[in-house]
Every structure is written in structure tokens, then in C-alpha cells.
Scaffold this motif. Structure first.
Motif, PDB file in Angstrom:
ATOM      1  N   TYR A 677     -11.885 138.091  73.860  1.00  0.00           N
ATOM      2  CA  TYR A 677     -11.545 138.774  72.615  1.00  0.00           C
ATOM      3  C   TYR A 677     -11.181 137.695  71.598  1.00  0.00           C
ATOM      4  O   TYR A 677     -10.221 136.940  71.795  1.00  0.00           O
ATOM      5  CB  TYR A 677     -10.386 139.756  72.815  1.00  0.00           C
ATOM      6  CG  TYR A 677     -10.829 141.026  73.494  1.00  0.00           C
ATOM      7  CD1 TYR A 677     -11.107 142.166  72.754  1.00  0.00           C
ATOM      8  CD2 TYR A 677     -10.990 141.075  74.873  1.00  0.00           C
ATOM      9  CE1 TYR A 677     -11.524 143.327  73.369  1.00  0.00           C
ATOM     10  CE2 TYR A 677     -11.421 142.231  75.501  1.00  0.00           C
ATOM     11  CZ  TYR A 677     -11.686 143.348  74.748  1.00  0.00           C
ATOM     12  OH  TYR A 677     -12.116 144.503  75.353  1.00  0.00           O
ATOM     13  N   ILE A 678     -11.959 137.606  70.533  1.00  0.00           N
ATOM     14  CA  ILE A 678     -11.839 136.499  69.588  1.00  0.00           C
ATOM     15  C   ILE A 678     -11.813 137.042  68.165  1.00  0.00           C
ATOM     16  O   ILE A 678     -12.659 137.856  67.789  1.00  0.00           O
ATOM     17  CB  ILE A 678     -13.024 135.518  69.759  1.00  0.00           C
ATOM     18  CG1 ILE A 678     -12.976 134.888  71.165  1.00  0.00           C
ATOM     19  CG2 ILE A 678     -13.015 134.441  68.677  1.00  0.00           C
ATOM     20  CD1 ILE A 678     -14.256 134.187  71.544  1.00  0.00           C
ATOM     21  N   SER A 679     -10.828 136.589  67.392  1.00  0.00           N
ATOM     22  CA  SER A 679     -10.779 136.896  65.958  1.00  0.00           C
ATOM     23  C   SER A 679     -10.813 135.582  65.194  1.00  0.00           C
ATOM     24  O   SER A 679     -10.955 134.507  65.784  1.00  0.00           O
ATOM     25  CB  SER A 679      -9.505 137.673  65.624  1.00  0.00           C
ATOM     26  OG  SER A 679      -8.375 136.813  65.715  1.00  0.00           O
ATOM     27  N   GLU A 680     -10.665 135.656  63.869  1.00  0.00           N
ATOM     28  CA  GLU A 680     -10.669 134.420  63.087  1.00  0.00           C
ATOM     29  C   GLU A 680      -9.433 133.581  63.354  1.00  0.00           C
ATOM     30  O   GLU A 680      -9.389 132.384  63.042  1.00  0.00           O
ATOM     31  CB  GLU A 680     -10.746 134.756  61.589  1.00  0.00           C
ATOM     32  CG  GLU A 680      -9.442 135.149  60.921  1.00  0.00           C
ATOM     33  CD  GLU A 680      -8.996 136.568  61.261  1.00  0.00           C
ATOM     34  OE1 GLU A 680      -7.898 136.964  60.854  1.00  0.00           O
ATOM     35  OE2 GLU A 680      -9.765 137.288  61.948  1.00  0.00           O
ATOM     36  N   GLY A 681      -8.398 134.188  63.971  1.00  0.00           N
ATOM     37  CA  GLY A 681      -7.127 133.488  64.151  1.00  0.00           C
ATOM     38  C   GLY A 681      -7.243 132.200  64.935  1.00  0.00           C
ATOM     39  O   GLY A 681      -6.692 131.165  64.539  1.00  0.00           O
ATOM     40  N   PHE A 703     -15.223 131.042  64.362  1.00  0.00           N
ATOM     41  CA  PHE A 703     -15.517 131.881  63.201  1.00  0.00           C
ATOM     42  C   PHE A 703     -16.860 132.585  63.376  1.00  0.00           C
ATOM     43  O   PHE A 703     -17.008 133.767  63.039  1.00  0.00           O
ATOM     44  CB  PHE A 703     -15.552 131.036  61.921  1.00  0.00           C
ATOM     45  CG  PHE A 703     -14.210 130.539  61.467  1.00  0.00           C
ATOM     46  CD1 PHE A 703     -13.054 131.284  61.663  1.00  0.00           C
ATOM     47  CD2 PHE A 703     -14.089 129.304  60.820  1.00  0.00           C
ATOM     48  CE1 PHE A 703     -11.814 130.828  61.243  1.00  0.00           C
ATOM     49  CE2 PHE A 703     -12.856 128.837  60.399  1.00  0.00           C
ATOM     50  CZ  PHE A 703     -11.719 129.598  60.612  1.00  0.00           C
ATOM     51  N   LEU A 704     -17.831 131.861  63.912  1.00  0.00           N
ATOM     52  CA  LEU A 704     -19.164 132.434  64.115  1.00  0.00           C
ATOM     53  C   LEU A 704     -19.121 133.575  65.124  1.00  0.00           C
ATOM     54  O   LEU A 704     -19.698 134.657  64.893  1.00  0.00           O
ATOM     55  CB  LEU A 704     -20.132 131.346  64.590  1.00  0.00           C
ATOM     56  CG  LEU A 704     -21.584 131.781  64.836  1.00  0.00           C
ATOM     57  CD1 LEU A 704     -22.196 132.353  63.558  1.00  0.00           C
ATOM     58  CD2 LEU A 704     -22.409 130.613  65.356  1.00  0.00           C
ATOM     59  N   ILE A 705     -18.409 133.368  66.230  1.00  0.00           N
ATOM     60  CA  ILE A 705     -18.300 134.423  67.261  1.00  0.00           C
ATOM     61  C   ILE A 705     -17.596 135.659  66.675  1.00  0.00           C
ATOM     62  O   ILE A 705     -18.068 136.795  66.830  1.00  0.00           O
ATOM     63  CB  ILE A 705     -17.532 133.906  68.494  1.00  0.00           C
ATOM     64  CG1 ILE A 705     -18.343 132.809  69.213  1.00  0.00           C
ATOM     65  CG2 ILE A 705     -17.242 135.062  69.455  1.00  0.00           C
ATOM     66  CD1 ILE A 705     -17.562 132.101  70.297  1.00  0.00           C
ATOM     67  N   ALA A 706     -16.486 135.419  65.990  1.00  0.00           N
ATOM     68  CA  ALA A 706     -15.711 136.550  65.447  1.00  0.00           C
ATOM     69  C   ALA A 706     -16.484 137.269  64.348  1.00  0.00           C
ATOM     70  O   ALA A 706     -16.414 138.498  64.234  1.00  0.00           O
ATOM     71  CB  ALA A 706     -14.367 136.058  64.921  1.00  0.00           C
ATOM     72  N   ALA A 707     -17.224 136.517  63.530  1.00  0.00           N
ATOM     73  CA  ALA A 707     -18.016 137.148  62.479  1.00  0.00           C
ATOM     74  C   ALA A 707     -19.099 138.029  63.070  1.00  0.00           C
ATOM     75  O   ALA A 707     -19.355 139.145  62.586  1.00  0.00           O
ATOM     76  CB  ALA A 707     -18.638 136.085  61.576  1.00  0.00           C
ATOM     77  N   ALA A 713     -12.404 138.855  58.072  1.00  0.00           N
ATOM     78  CA  ALA A 713     -11.824 137.560  57.695  1.00  0.00           C
ATOM     79  C   ALA A 713     -12.645 136.417  58.277  1.00  0.00           C
ATOM     80  O   ALA A 713     -12.760 135.346  57.668  1.00  0.00           O
ATOM     81  CB  ALA A 713     -10.379 137.482  58.166  1.00  0.00           C
ATOM     82  N   ALA A 714     -13.210 136.636  59.478  1.00  0.00           N
ATOM     83  CA  ALA A 714     -14.042 135.598  60.083  1.00  0.00           C
ATOM     84  C   ALA A 714     -15.333 135.415  59.298  1.00  0.00           C
ATOM     85  O   ALA A 714     -15.849 134.291  59.175  1.00  0.00           O
ATOM     86  CB  ALA A 714     -14.346 135.963  61.533  1.00  0.00           C
ATOM     87  N   LYS A 715     -15.872 136.494  58.767  1.00  0.00           N
ATOM     88  CA  LYS A 715     -17.079 136.382  57.935  1.00  0.00           C
ATOM     89  C   LYS A 715     -16.791 135.520  56.700  1.00  0.00           C
ATOM     90  O   LYS A 715     -17.607 134.682  56.309  1.00  0.00           O
ATOM     91  CB  LYS A 715     -17.550 137.779  57.513  1.00  0.00           C
ATOM     92  CG  LYS A 715     -18.069 138.635  58.653  1.00  0.00           C
ATOM     93  CD  LYS A 715     -18.399 140.043  58.159  1.00  0.00           C
ATOM     94  CE  LYS A 715     -18.807 140.957  59.306  1.00  0.00           C
ATOM     95  NZ  LYS A 715     -19.083 142.336  58.849  1.00  0.00           N
TER      96      LYS A 715
END
Length: 832
Positions: A677-681, A703-707, A713-715
Motif C-alpha cells: 500500500y503506497i501513497s505519495e507520503g 510517486f509513479l506507483i502511487a499515481a 497528490a502523487a500525480k
């Protein structure tokens, strides 16, 4: 004109020409159903009473009098009278029957009993009803024998249950030639286990043997509906009863079937049929109309519902008392606890077991400081002693969950099941097997559990088959064997047992001992759901929501989730909470409902519900409470919720509190990442070296995975990386794509970056108009740099008409928001 005045005028008029009374009686009787109209009924009573008072009684008058009280026509005549007129009507009819009783018309005693037994509030008097009925019994009047026999057999009205004596009175009434006695005798066999074909033939022979007005088409209809489950045949029988004798019960049953969608039909017409049934003193028809107008969303009218409940309550309908109490207790728009408890107490006084249980549950569900546990327990015990199943379970749960004692009392909880098992109760035997399997009374006891399950299986218990199958799944007291478990589930499923159907649904969904088959899984879940199995209802909802083996259908998904949630399923409560939060499937946003459903699930230690509640409190879905929010998020985190890990990471990363260490964020993001589970954080932690060594490459990777997983926010961060070449090579085209996607979803940082790309034509075609549009959106949402740049555009006329006033407006706005460059221009540096 008031009833008393109207009736006295009629009576006086009839007495003036006593010799014409017999002919008037004949004239009324010549027209079929003429006396059904209240005005005609009042005239008929005046004719009969005038004949008695003037000594002109003859067979025609007697026949008219008999017709007046046939099938409750006297009650029908009074339904629409106001309370004052009803009181006068009641007194007049009582006096009339006393006169006819004194004149030797013995059935008058039964009719007096019926008046007092079925009268409107406050005229009902069971003591008088019994007194008059017994006078009729002393005279061996066939009507009295039949009615009292029926009351005794079923223990209704003023009679205590005495099936033997009740049947004897019915047989005596039959011997005396009363046509309805045989109908009551047949009714006594309804649930006796008699062969269905034999019973059907008995009813048909009975119908054929009677004149049309006595024919029991309603009984044949109930046989088809309740025993054979054949709605179409039932409807045909009810239609026949309406055709031949305008039977109000047949109207009620046919209308019920149409309104509840059991059969097709005109709902508006069915509603009128139901209203007509009530006018024949079927109070349960008024209660049904109350339920219909309250619960049917297409016709929902709470005021009308309450009106119908009150009509039923006027005739002492305990179900209507219970139902109106539920409105006043639980409907937010009509809540009036005092009224609700008043009606609940009325329902209890009139014998409603549901009301006993509801009041008990209400007293238990209140805030701890306002609970009345002892009263609740007493009410549940009363309901338990009256055979209420839920009350039995609620008592056991009360002792198990320490509601009645300081600590859980599993021994007392088990007592209710043990005592019942010793008396041969199958359910109790099943529960004792479960108690020993789970170890509710101490350590799990495989030997005792298997013993109870086998004993229950000898009584053909499908519950025990399922429990034994669980033992085979786990190797508890038997050798582990999934195939034997599957076989037991199949045997139980042959009887459509819901828990077996549920388990077979899982077996087919997950391919356990059989090839995976979503259609079969859905079929078995549906069978279990028909029995209101919460897990099955949830699984069907899940299949509809996530398009597992069937097309996505939000409406059906919510329907099943709601049913499952009401039955206590934690996952379904979560789904319902989310639905009210995000307006899934057209559900209106309702934060109270969302909190309510999530809280129910969180109370069962459901990690995702704890996470959602944490978010609701932390971010203030209703009222912000960060401390409570963090408590729930930590509960969820320790229950291995990756979402809670992300949320706690965000708390530490974005917190403005001085005592928060930003470096703590990374450990939470890392825990979530371990579960994929990955976010931009985590990307930001790597980008800025927060809690970990800085790495632009790793930041870009996350960032790429979360986007790709749709984190807005990751986008934005990914577009930013592409724009400035952070962790990757510069790529304005990709930057523009990701920034635009984020901006279109409401990210105003992305809107600013996109605007500058378009205004400057950096690797993309310059588009001043679009650039200004995005810049304005960011500026209007308090982005100070965007405000400053928009001021620059107005100053030099870039993409907009040159306008120094507008330029200064945006410089001042940016300065107010802390922009240093704008402060230098406006002279606001150092100001607060």
C-alpha cells in the motif's frame, strides 16, 4: 346529524307504521348486500327494534336481524363514525341485543360478546365479553359454541388456551348445524401436519357443501399461500371469496400480495381493497397500511402512516401500538420518547411480545447512565417465558456480554440453552455443541461438542451438520477432511439451510474441493441470503459492487449491504458507512449514518472500520476530534490496517503541531509499503530525507506507483518530478499529462505548475488562454504564487488585457497570503 338523533328519528318513524315493518324487512333483504351500507344497517336495526317494541316480530324481522349481524356487518356499520357517534352507536346496539336476548334470541348473547370483545377504545371489555359468551354457552347456542370453541382452541380474546375443550365446543356447534363450525374445525388442522392433498380435498368438499355466503374460500387461499407456497392459486381462491361473498379477509390477503409484490396487480386498487378490509373491522389491515405508508419509499407518507396506525390502535391492535412506538422512538424526524414509550407500554399491556423485547432493548441500548438493566432483563425474561426467540438469544447475549452482571457470566448464558436442551429443545442442543466447540464455558471440549452435534443431527439438525463440517475443516475432534465438510454442507443445503448454502458459496467462490464457479457461488449465497444470512447478503452485495461474476449494480449492492448490516455483519456495516460517506450508488451524503455504520463495525474490532472512524474524527466529518481520531487509527494500525499506517504517516508528515516528529512518518509509510500500500507520503520522505536517507530516484519510483493507483497528490508530485527532472529526466509532455490529471481532480498546486508550463511553452505548445484559466483557478483557491504570477500577467497584459488595478489586486492578495515577492511590491513586508 349526530348518530343518536338520526337513529331516534328513524326509530320513531318506523314505530308510526308497525304493520309495514315486515314488508320493509323483506324489501331490504331482497337487494343483495344492501345492508352492507351503514345507513341501511341503521335502518334495519330501527325496523327490528320497532318491531320488538310494537310486538310485530315475525320471521321476516328475525331474518333481517340475523343478516344484520352476519359476518360482522354491525362492526362495519360503525367504522367511520367519530368517537362521540361511536359511543352512541355502541350503546344503542348493546341495548338492542339485550332486548333481543331477553326476547329469547339466544345468538344475541354471542353478538353482545362480540361487541364488547371487538369494540373500539374505550368500549372494549373482555370481562363483559366473556360473561355474555358464557350465557350463550349455557343456552348451547350454536354461534356461541362455535366462537368460544375457536377462542379456546387458539387462546385468543378473553379465553385461555384449551384445545381439547375448544374442539369439543366446535363439534357440538357443528352437530347443531352451524355452518361455520366446520370451517373452524378445518382451521384447527391447518398446521397439524395433515397430508396436504388430503387437507386440500377436505377444504374443497367443505366449500361445496355450503351455501355461497358460508364458503371458506379464504381458508383455501391461506392453504395455497402458507402451506403450498402457491401465490397464484391463493390469489384465485381469494378472488373467488370476493366474487361470491365480498369477503373482507380475502380482500386483505389479495391486496397484501399485490402491495408486497408477491403477485402482479394494480397497487392503487390494492390499497383501496386494504382500506375496505379495515372498514370491516380488520384492524390488522389498518396496521398494514401504516407499515406500507411508512416503509414503502414510493408511497412514503409518515403522517398518513401514523393516521392508519392510530385507526388500528383504536381497535386495540398491539402490532400497531408497537409499530407507532418504533416511529416515535427511532425516527429522527418524529422522535418523541415519551410518546414512544407510552405506545410501547400499551402494546405490552395488550400482549405484544415484540414490545416487551423492544422496550428491553431500548433500555439496554441507552447511554450507560440512563440504562435500566434490571427492568430490561425482567422484560426479556417475560418475553422468553412467552416463547420469544430473540428475547431468548438476547438474554444469553446479555449474560455473555456482561450487560446483566459486572463480568461476563457464560454459565448463566449457557444455562438457558442447557435447560432447554434437557427439555428436548433442538436449538439449545445445537448451541451447547457450539459452546463446547468454541470453548464458551471454558476450554474447547471436542468430545462434548461432537456429542452434542451428533445428538442434534439425529434430530435432523442442519445447524449441527454445519458445525460438524467446521470441525472437519479445522480437524477439531475429528481428522481434518475438507471433502467430508463439503459433503455435510451439501446434505444441509438440500434442505436449503442458510449456513450450508453460505459455506458452499465460499467453496465455489474460492475453488475449495471443487472448480471455482462464480455463478454457483452466487446461487448458494442467494439461497442463504433468502434466509437473511448476514454473511451471504454481504457477499452478494460485494459481487454486485465489485462485478465479481456479474455486472456491477450499485443499487443491488447497497440493498444487500444494508440488509446484512442490519443483521450485524461488520463488513456490510463498513460498506454502508462508505456509501453514506462517498454517496455511492446515489446514496445521499449522511455523515451521521456513515459514523453510525462504521461505529457498529468498529465495535467488533474490524480494522478498516476503526481506520475509517479514525479518519472521520481526525478530519471532522461531523465534529473534529484529533485525539479520538488518532486513538482509532492506532487501534486499526495494531490490527494490521495498511490504510491506518498511511493515515498515521500523513499525520506525522503534515502535522503543524510542535511536538510531532516528522521523521516518525517514514516508519508508518514503510509498514504500509510492506503490504504493498503506497501513497505519495513515502515518496516525499525519500525526496526530502524525512526519516530516511534522501533519494530522488526512490521518491520518483514511489510517486509513479502511487499515481498509477490514483493518488491525486502523487500525480501532482510525479508531474513535478517530470517538470523539474527530479529522480528522472525532464519530460514536459509527461509533466503536462500528470499535472493536468491532478489539476482536473482539484489539485491547485498542480494547476499552478500546469499553468506555468502552458504560459511559458516549456516543452509543450504555448497556450496563453488555457494557462490563464489554470492560473486563475489556482489563484482563486489561495495559491499565493499563482496569485503573484496572475498579477504579473495583468501588469504586462500576458494572456489577459493589461490592467494595473487587477494586477495590484492580485499582488495584494498574494501578499496577504505571505508571498514575499508580492510583499516587496505592495510594501507589506513585515506587516502582520
Amino acid at each position: 346529524m349526530a348518530f343518536k338523533e338520526q337513529y331516534q328519528k328513524l326509530l320513531t318513524g318506523k314505530k308510526q307504521n308497525p304493520d309495514a315493518l315486515s314488508a320493509e324487512a323483506v324489501k331490504i333483504l331482497e337487494i343483495p348486500n344492501n345492508i352492507n351500507a351503514p345507513d341501511q344497517w341503521f335502518e334495519a336495526m330501527a325496523i327490528c327494534e320497532a318491531a320488538m317494541d310494537t310486538g310485530k316480530m315475525d320471521d321476516n324481522i328475525l331474518n333481517l336481524r340475523t343478516e344484520m349481524f352476519f359476518n360482522g356487518k354491525e362492526l362495519h356499520s360503525s367504522t367511520n363514525l367519530n368517537d362521540e357517534d361511536y359511543a352512541e352507536w355502541f350503546a344503542a346496539v348493546v341495548e338492542f341485543n339485550k332486548k333481543t336476548a331477553d326476547a329469547g334470541i339466544d345468538e344475541s348473547w354471542a353478538e353482545l360478546s362480540s361487541l364488547y370483545g371487538n369494540g373500539r377504545f374505550p368500549h372494549r371489555n373482555k370481562t363483559k365479553a366473556k360473561e355474555y359468551m358464557l350465557k350463550g354457552i349455557e343456552l348451547e347456542n350454536p354461534l356461541a359454541l362455535s366462537l368460544y370453541g375457536y377462542y379456546l382452541y387458539y387462546g385468543i380474546s378473553f379465553a385461555e388456551t384449551d384445545k381439547e375443550r375448544g374442539k369439543a365446543l366446535l363439534l357440538k356447534s357443528k352437530e347443531k348445524g352451524y355452518p361455520k363450525a366446520d370451517t373452524y374445525l378445518l382451521l384447527s388442522e391447518f398446521n397439524s401436519g395433515i397430508d396436504h392433498l388430503e387437507y386440500e380435498q377436505n377444504i374443497k368438499r367443505h366449500i361445496e357443501s355450503l351455501p355461497p355466503r358460508y364458503q371458506a374460500w379464504h381458508l383455501l387461499g391461506d392453504f395455497y399461500k402458507e402451506l403450498l407456497k402457491n401465490s397464484n392459486k391463493a390469489a384465485e381462491a381469494y378472488d373467488k371469496g370476493m366474487e361470491i361473498s365480498d369477503n373482507p379477509y380475502c380482500k386483505y390477503k389479495k391486496a397484501f400480495m399485490i402491495i408486497t409484490n408477491e403477485i402482479e396487480g394494480d397497487k392503487d386498487r390494492a390499497i383501496e381493497m386494504m382500506k375496505d378490509a379495515f372498514e370491516w373491522n380488520l384492524s390488522f389491515a389498518a396496521n398494514f397500511l401504516g407499515q406500507f405508508y411508512y416503509y414503502n419509499q414510493d408511497f412514503r407518507d409518515v403522517e398518513t402512516a401514523i393516521g392508519w396506525y392510530k385507526k388500528a390502535i383504536a381497535y386495540y391492535d398491539e402490532n400497531a401500538m408497537y409499530n407507532i412506538a418504533l416511529i416515535y422512538l427511532h425516527d429522527d424526524d418524529y422522535q418523541d420518547i415519551e410518546k414512544g414509550m407510552k405506545y410501547l407500554d400499551m402494546a405490552i399491556e395488550n400482549g405484544s411480545v415484540n414490545a416487551l423485547t423492544e422496550k428491553a432493548c431500548y433500555l439496554l441500548d441507552k447511554e450507560a447512565s440512563k440504562q435500566d438493566v434490571e427492568t430490561a432483563k425482567t422484560l426479556l425474561e417475560q418475553a422468553y417465558n412467552k416463547g420469544d426467540v430473540y428475547a431468548t438469544s438476547r438474554l444469553a447475549l446479555g449474560y455473555q456480554n456482561a450487560e446483566f452482571t459486572e463480568e461476563s457470566d457464560y454459565i448463566t448464558a449457557g444455562y438457558y440453552f442447557t435447560a432447554a436442551s434437557e427439555r428436548g429443545d433442538l436449538f439449545a442442543t445445537e448451541m451447547m455443541g457450539r459452546y463446547h466447540r468454541v470453548g464458551i464455558l471454558g476450554e474447547p471440549d471436542p468430545e462434548q461438542a461432537i456429542k452434542y452435534f451428533h445428538r442434534a443431527i439425529k434430530q435432523n439438525s442442519n445447524y449441527a451438520r454445519v458445525e460438524l463440517a467446521l470441525c472437519y475443516e479445522d480437524g477439531f475432534g475429528v481428522e481434518q477432511n475438507s471433502q467430508k465438510a463439503f459433503d455435510l454442507y451439501q446434505i444441509a443445503a438440500q434442505d436449503n439451510y442458510h449456513l450450508a448454502n453460505l459455506k458452499l458459496g465460499y467453496y465455489y467462490l474460492n475453488g475449495i474441493t471443487v472448480e471455482a464457479d462464480t455463478d454457483k457461488a452466487f446461487e448458494y449465497f442467494s439461497k442463504a441470503a433468502d434466509a437473511e444470512n448476514a454473511d451471504a447478503l454481504y457477499n452478494i452485495g460485494r459481487m454486485y459492487k465489485y462485478a465479481i461474476g456479474r455486472p456491477e449494480n450499485p443499487e443491488l449492492a447497497l440493498q444487500y449491504f444494508k440488509q446484512a448490516a442490519e443483521l450485524g455483519d461488520a463488513d456490510a456495516n463498513v460498506e454502508m458507512g462508505i456509501a453514506y460517506e462517498i454517496e455511492y450508488g446515489g446514496t445521499e451524503f449522511n455523515p451521521e449514518k456513515a459514523m453510525e455504520y462504521m461505529n457498529r463495525a468498529a465495535e467488533t474490532n474490524h480494522p478498516h472500520a476503526q481506520y475509517k472512524l479514525g479518519c472521520y474524527y481526525y478530519y471532522g466529518m461531523i465534529n473534529p476530534d484529533k485525539e479520538k481520531g488518532l486513538a482509532y487509527l492506532n487501534l486499526a494500525y495494531h490490527n494490521n490496517s495498511p490504510f491506518a499506517a498511511l493515515a498515521l504517516g500523513d499525520h506525522f508528515l503534515y502535522s503543524t503541531e510542535q511536538n510531532v516528529d516528522y521523521n516518525d512518518a517514514f516508519q508508518y509509510y514503510q509498514k504500509a509499503e510492506e503490504k504493498d500500500y503506497i501513497s505519495e507520503g513515502i515518496g516525499l520522505c525519500y525526496l526530502f530525507g524525512i526519516g530516511v536517507e534522501a533519494s530522488e530516484a526512490k521518491a520518483f519510483k514511489y510517486f509513479l506507483i502511487a499515481a498509477d493507483r490514483d493518488f491525486n497528490a502523487a500525480k501532482y508530485r510525479l508531474g513535478w518530478c517530470y517538470k523539474y527532472g527530479k529522480g528522472t529526466t525532464k519530460n514536459p509532455t509527461e509533466a503536462c499529462r500528470w499535472l493536468q490529471e491532478a489539476a482536473e481532480e482539484g489539485n491547485y498546486n498542480a494547476a499552478y505548475e500546469l499553468a506555468m508550463l502552458l504560459l511559458n511553452g516549456e516543452g509543450v505548445s504555448m497556450d496563453l488562454e488555457k494557462g490563464i484559466d489554470w492560473l486563475r483557478k489556482a489563484a482563486e483557491n489561495e495559491h499565493d504564487v499563482a496569485q503573484f504570477e496572475l498579477g504579473n500577467c495583468y501588469l504586462v497584459g500576458r494572456g489577459v488585457e493589461e490592467d494595473e488595478v487587477s494586477a495590484m489586486y492580485w499582488y495584494q492578495t498574494a501578499a496577504d497570503n505571505g508571498n514575499e515577492q508580492a510583499k516587496r511590491i505592495t510594501g507589506k513586508r513585515g506587516r502582520k
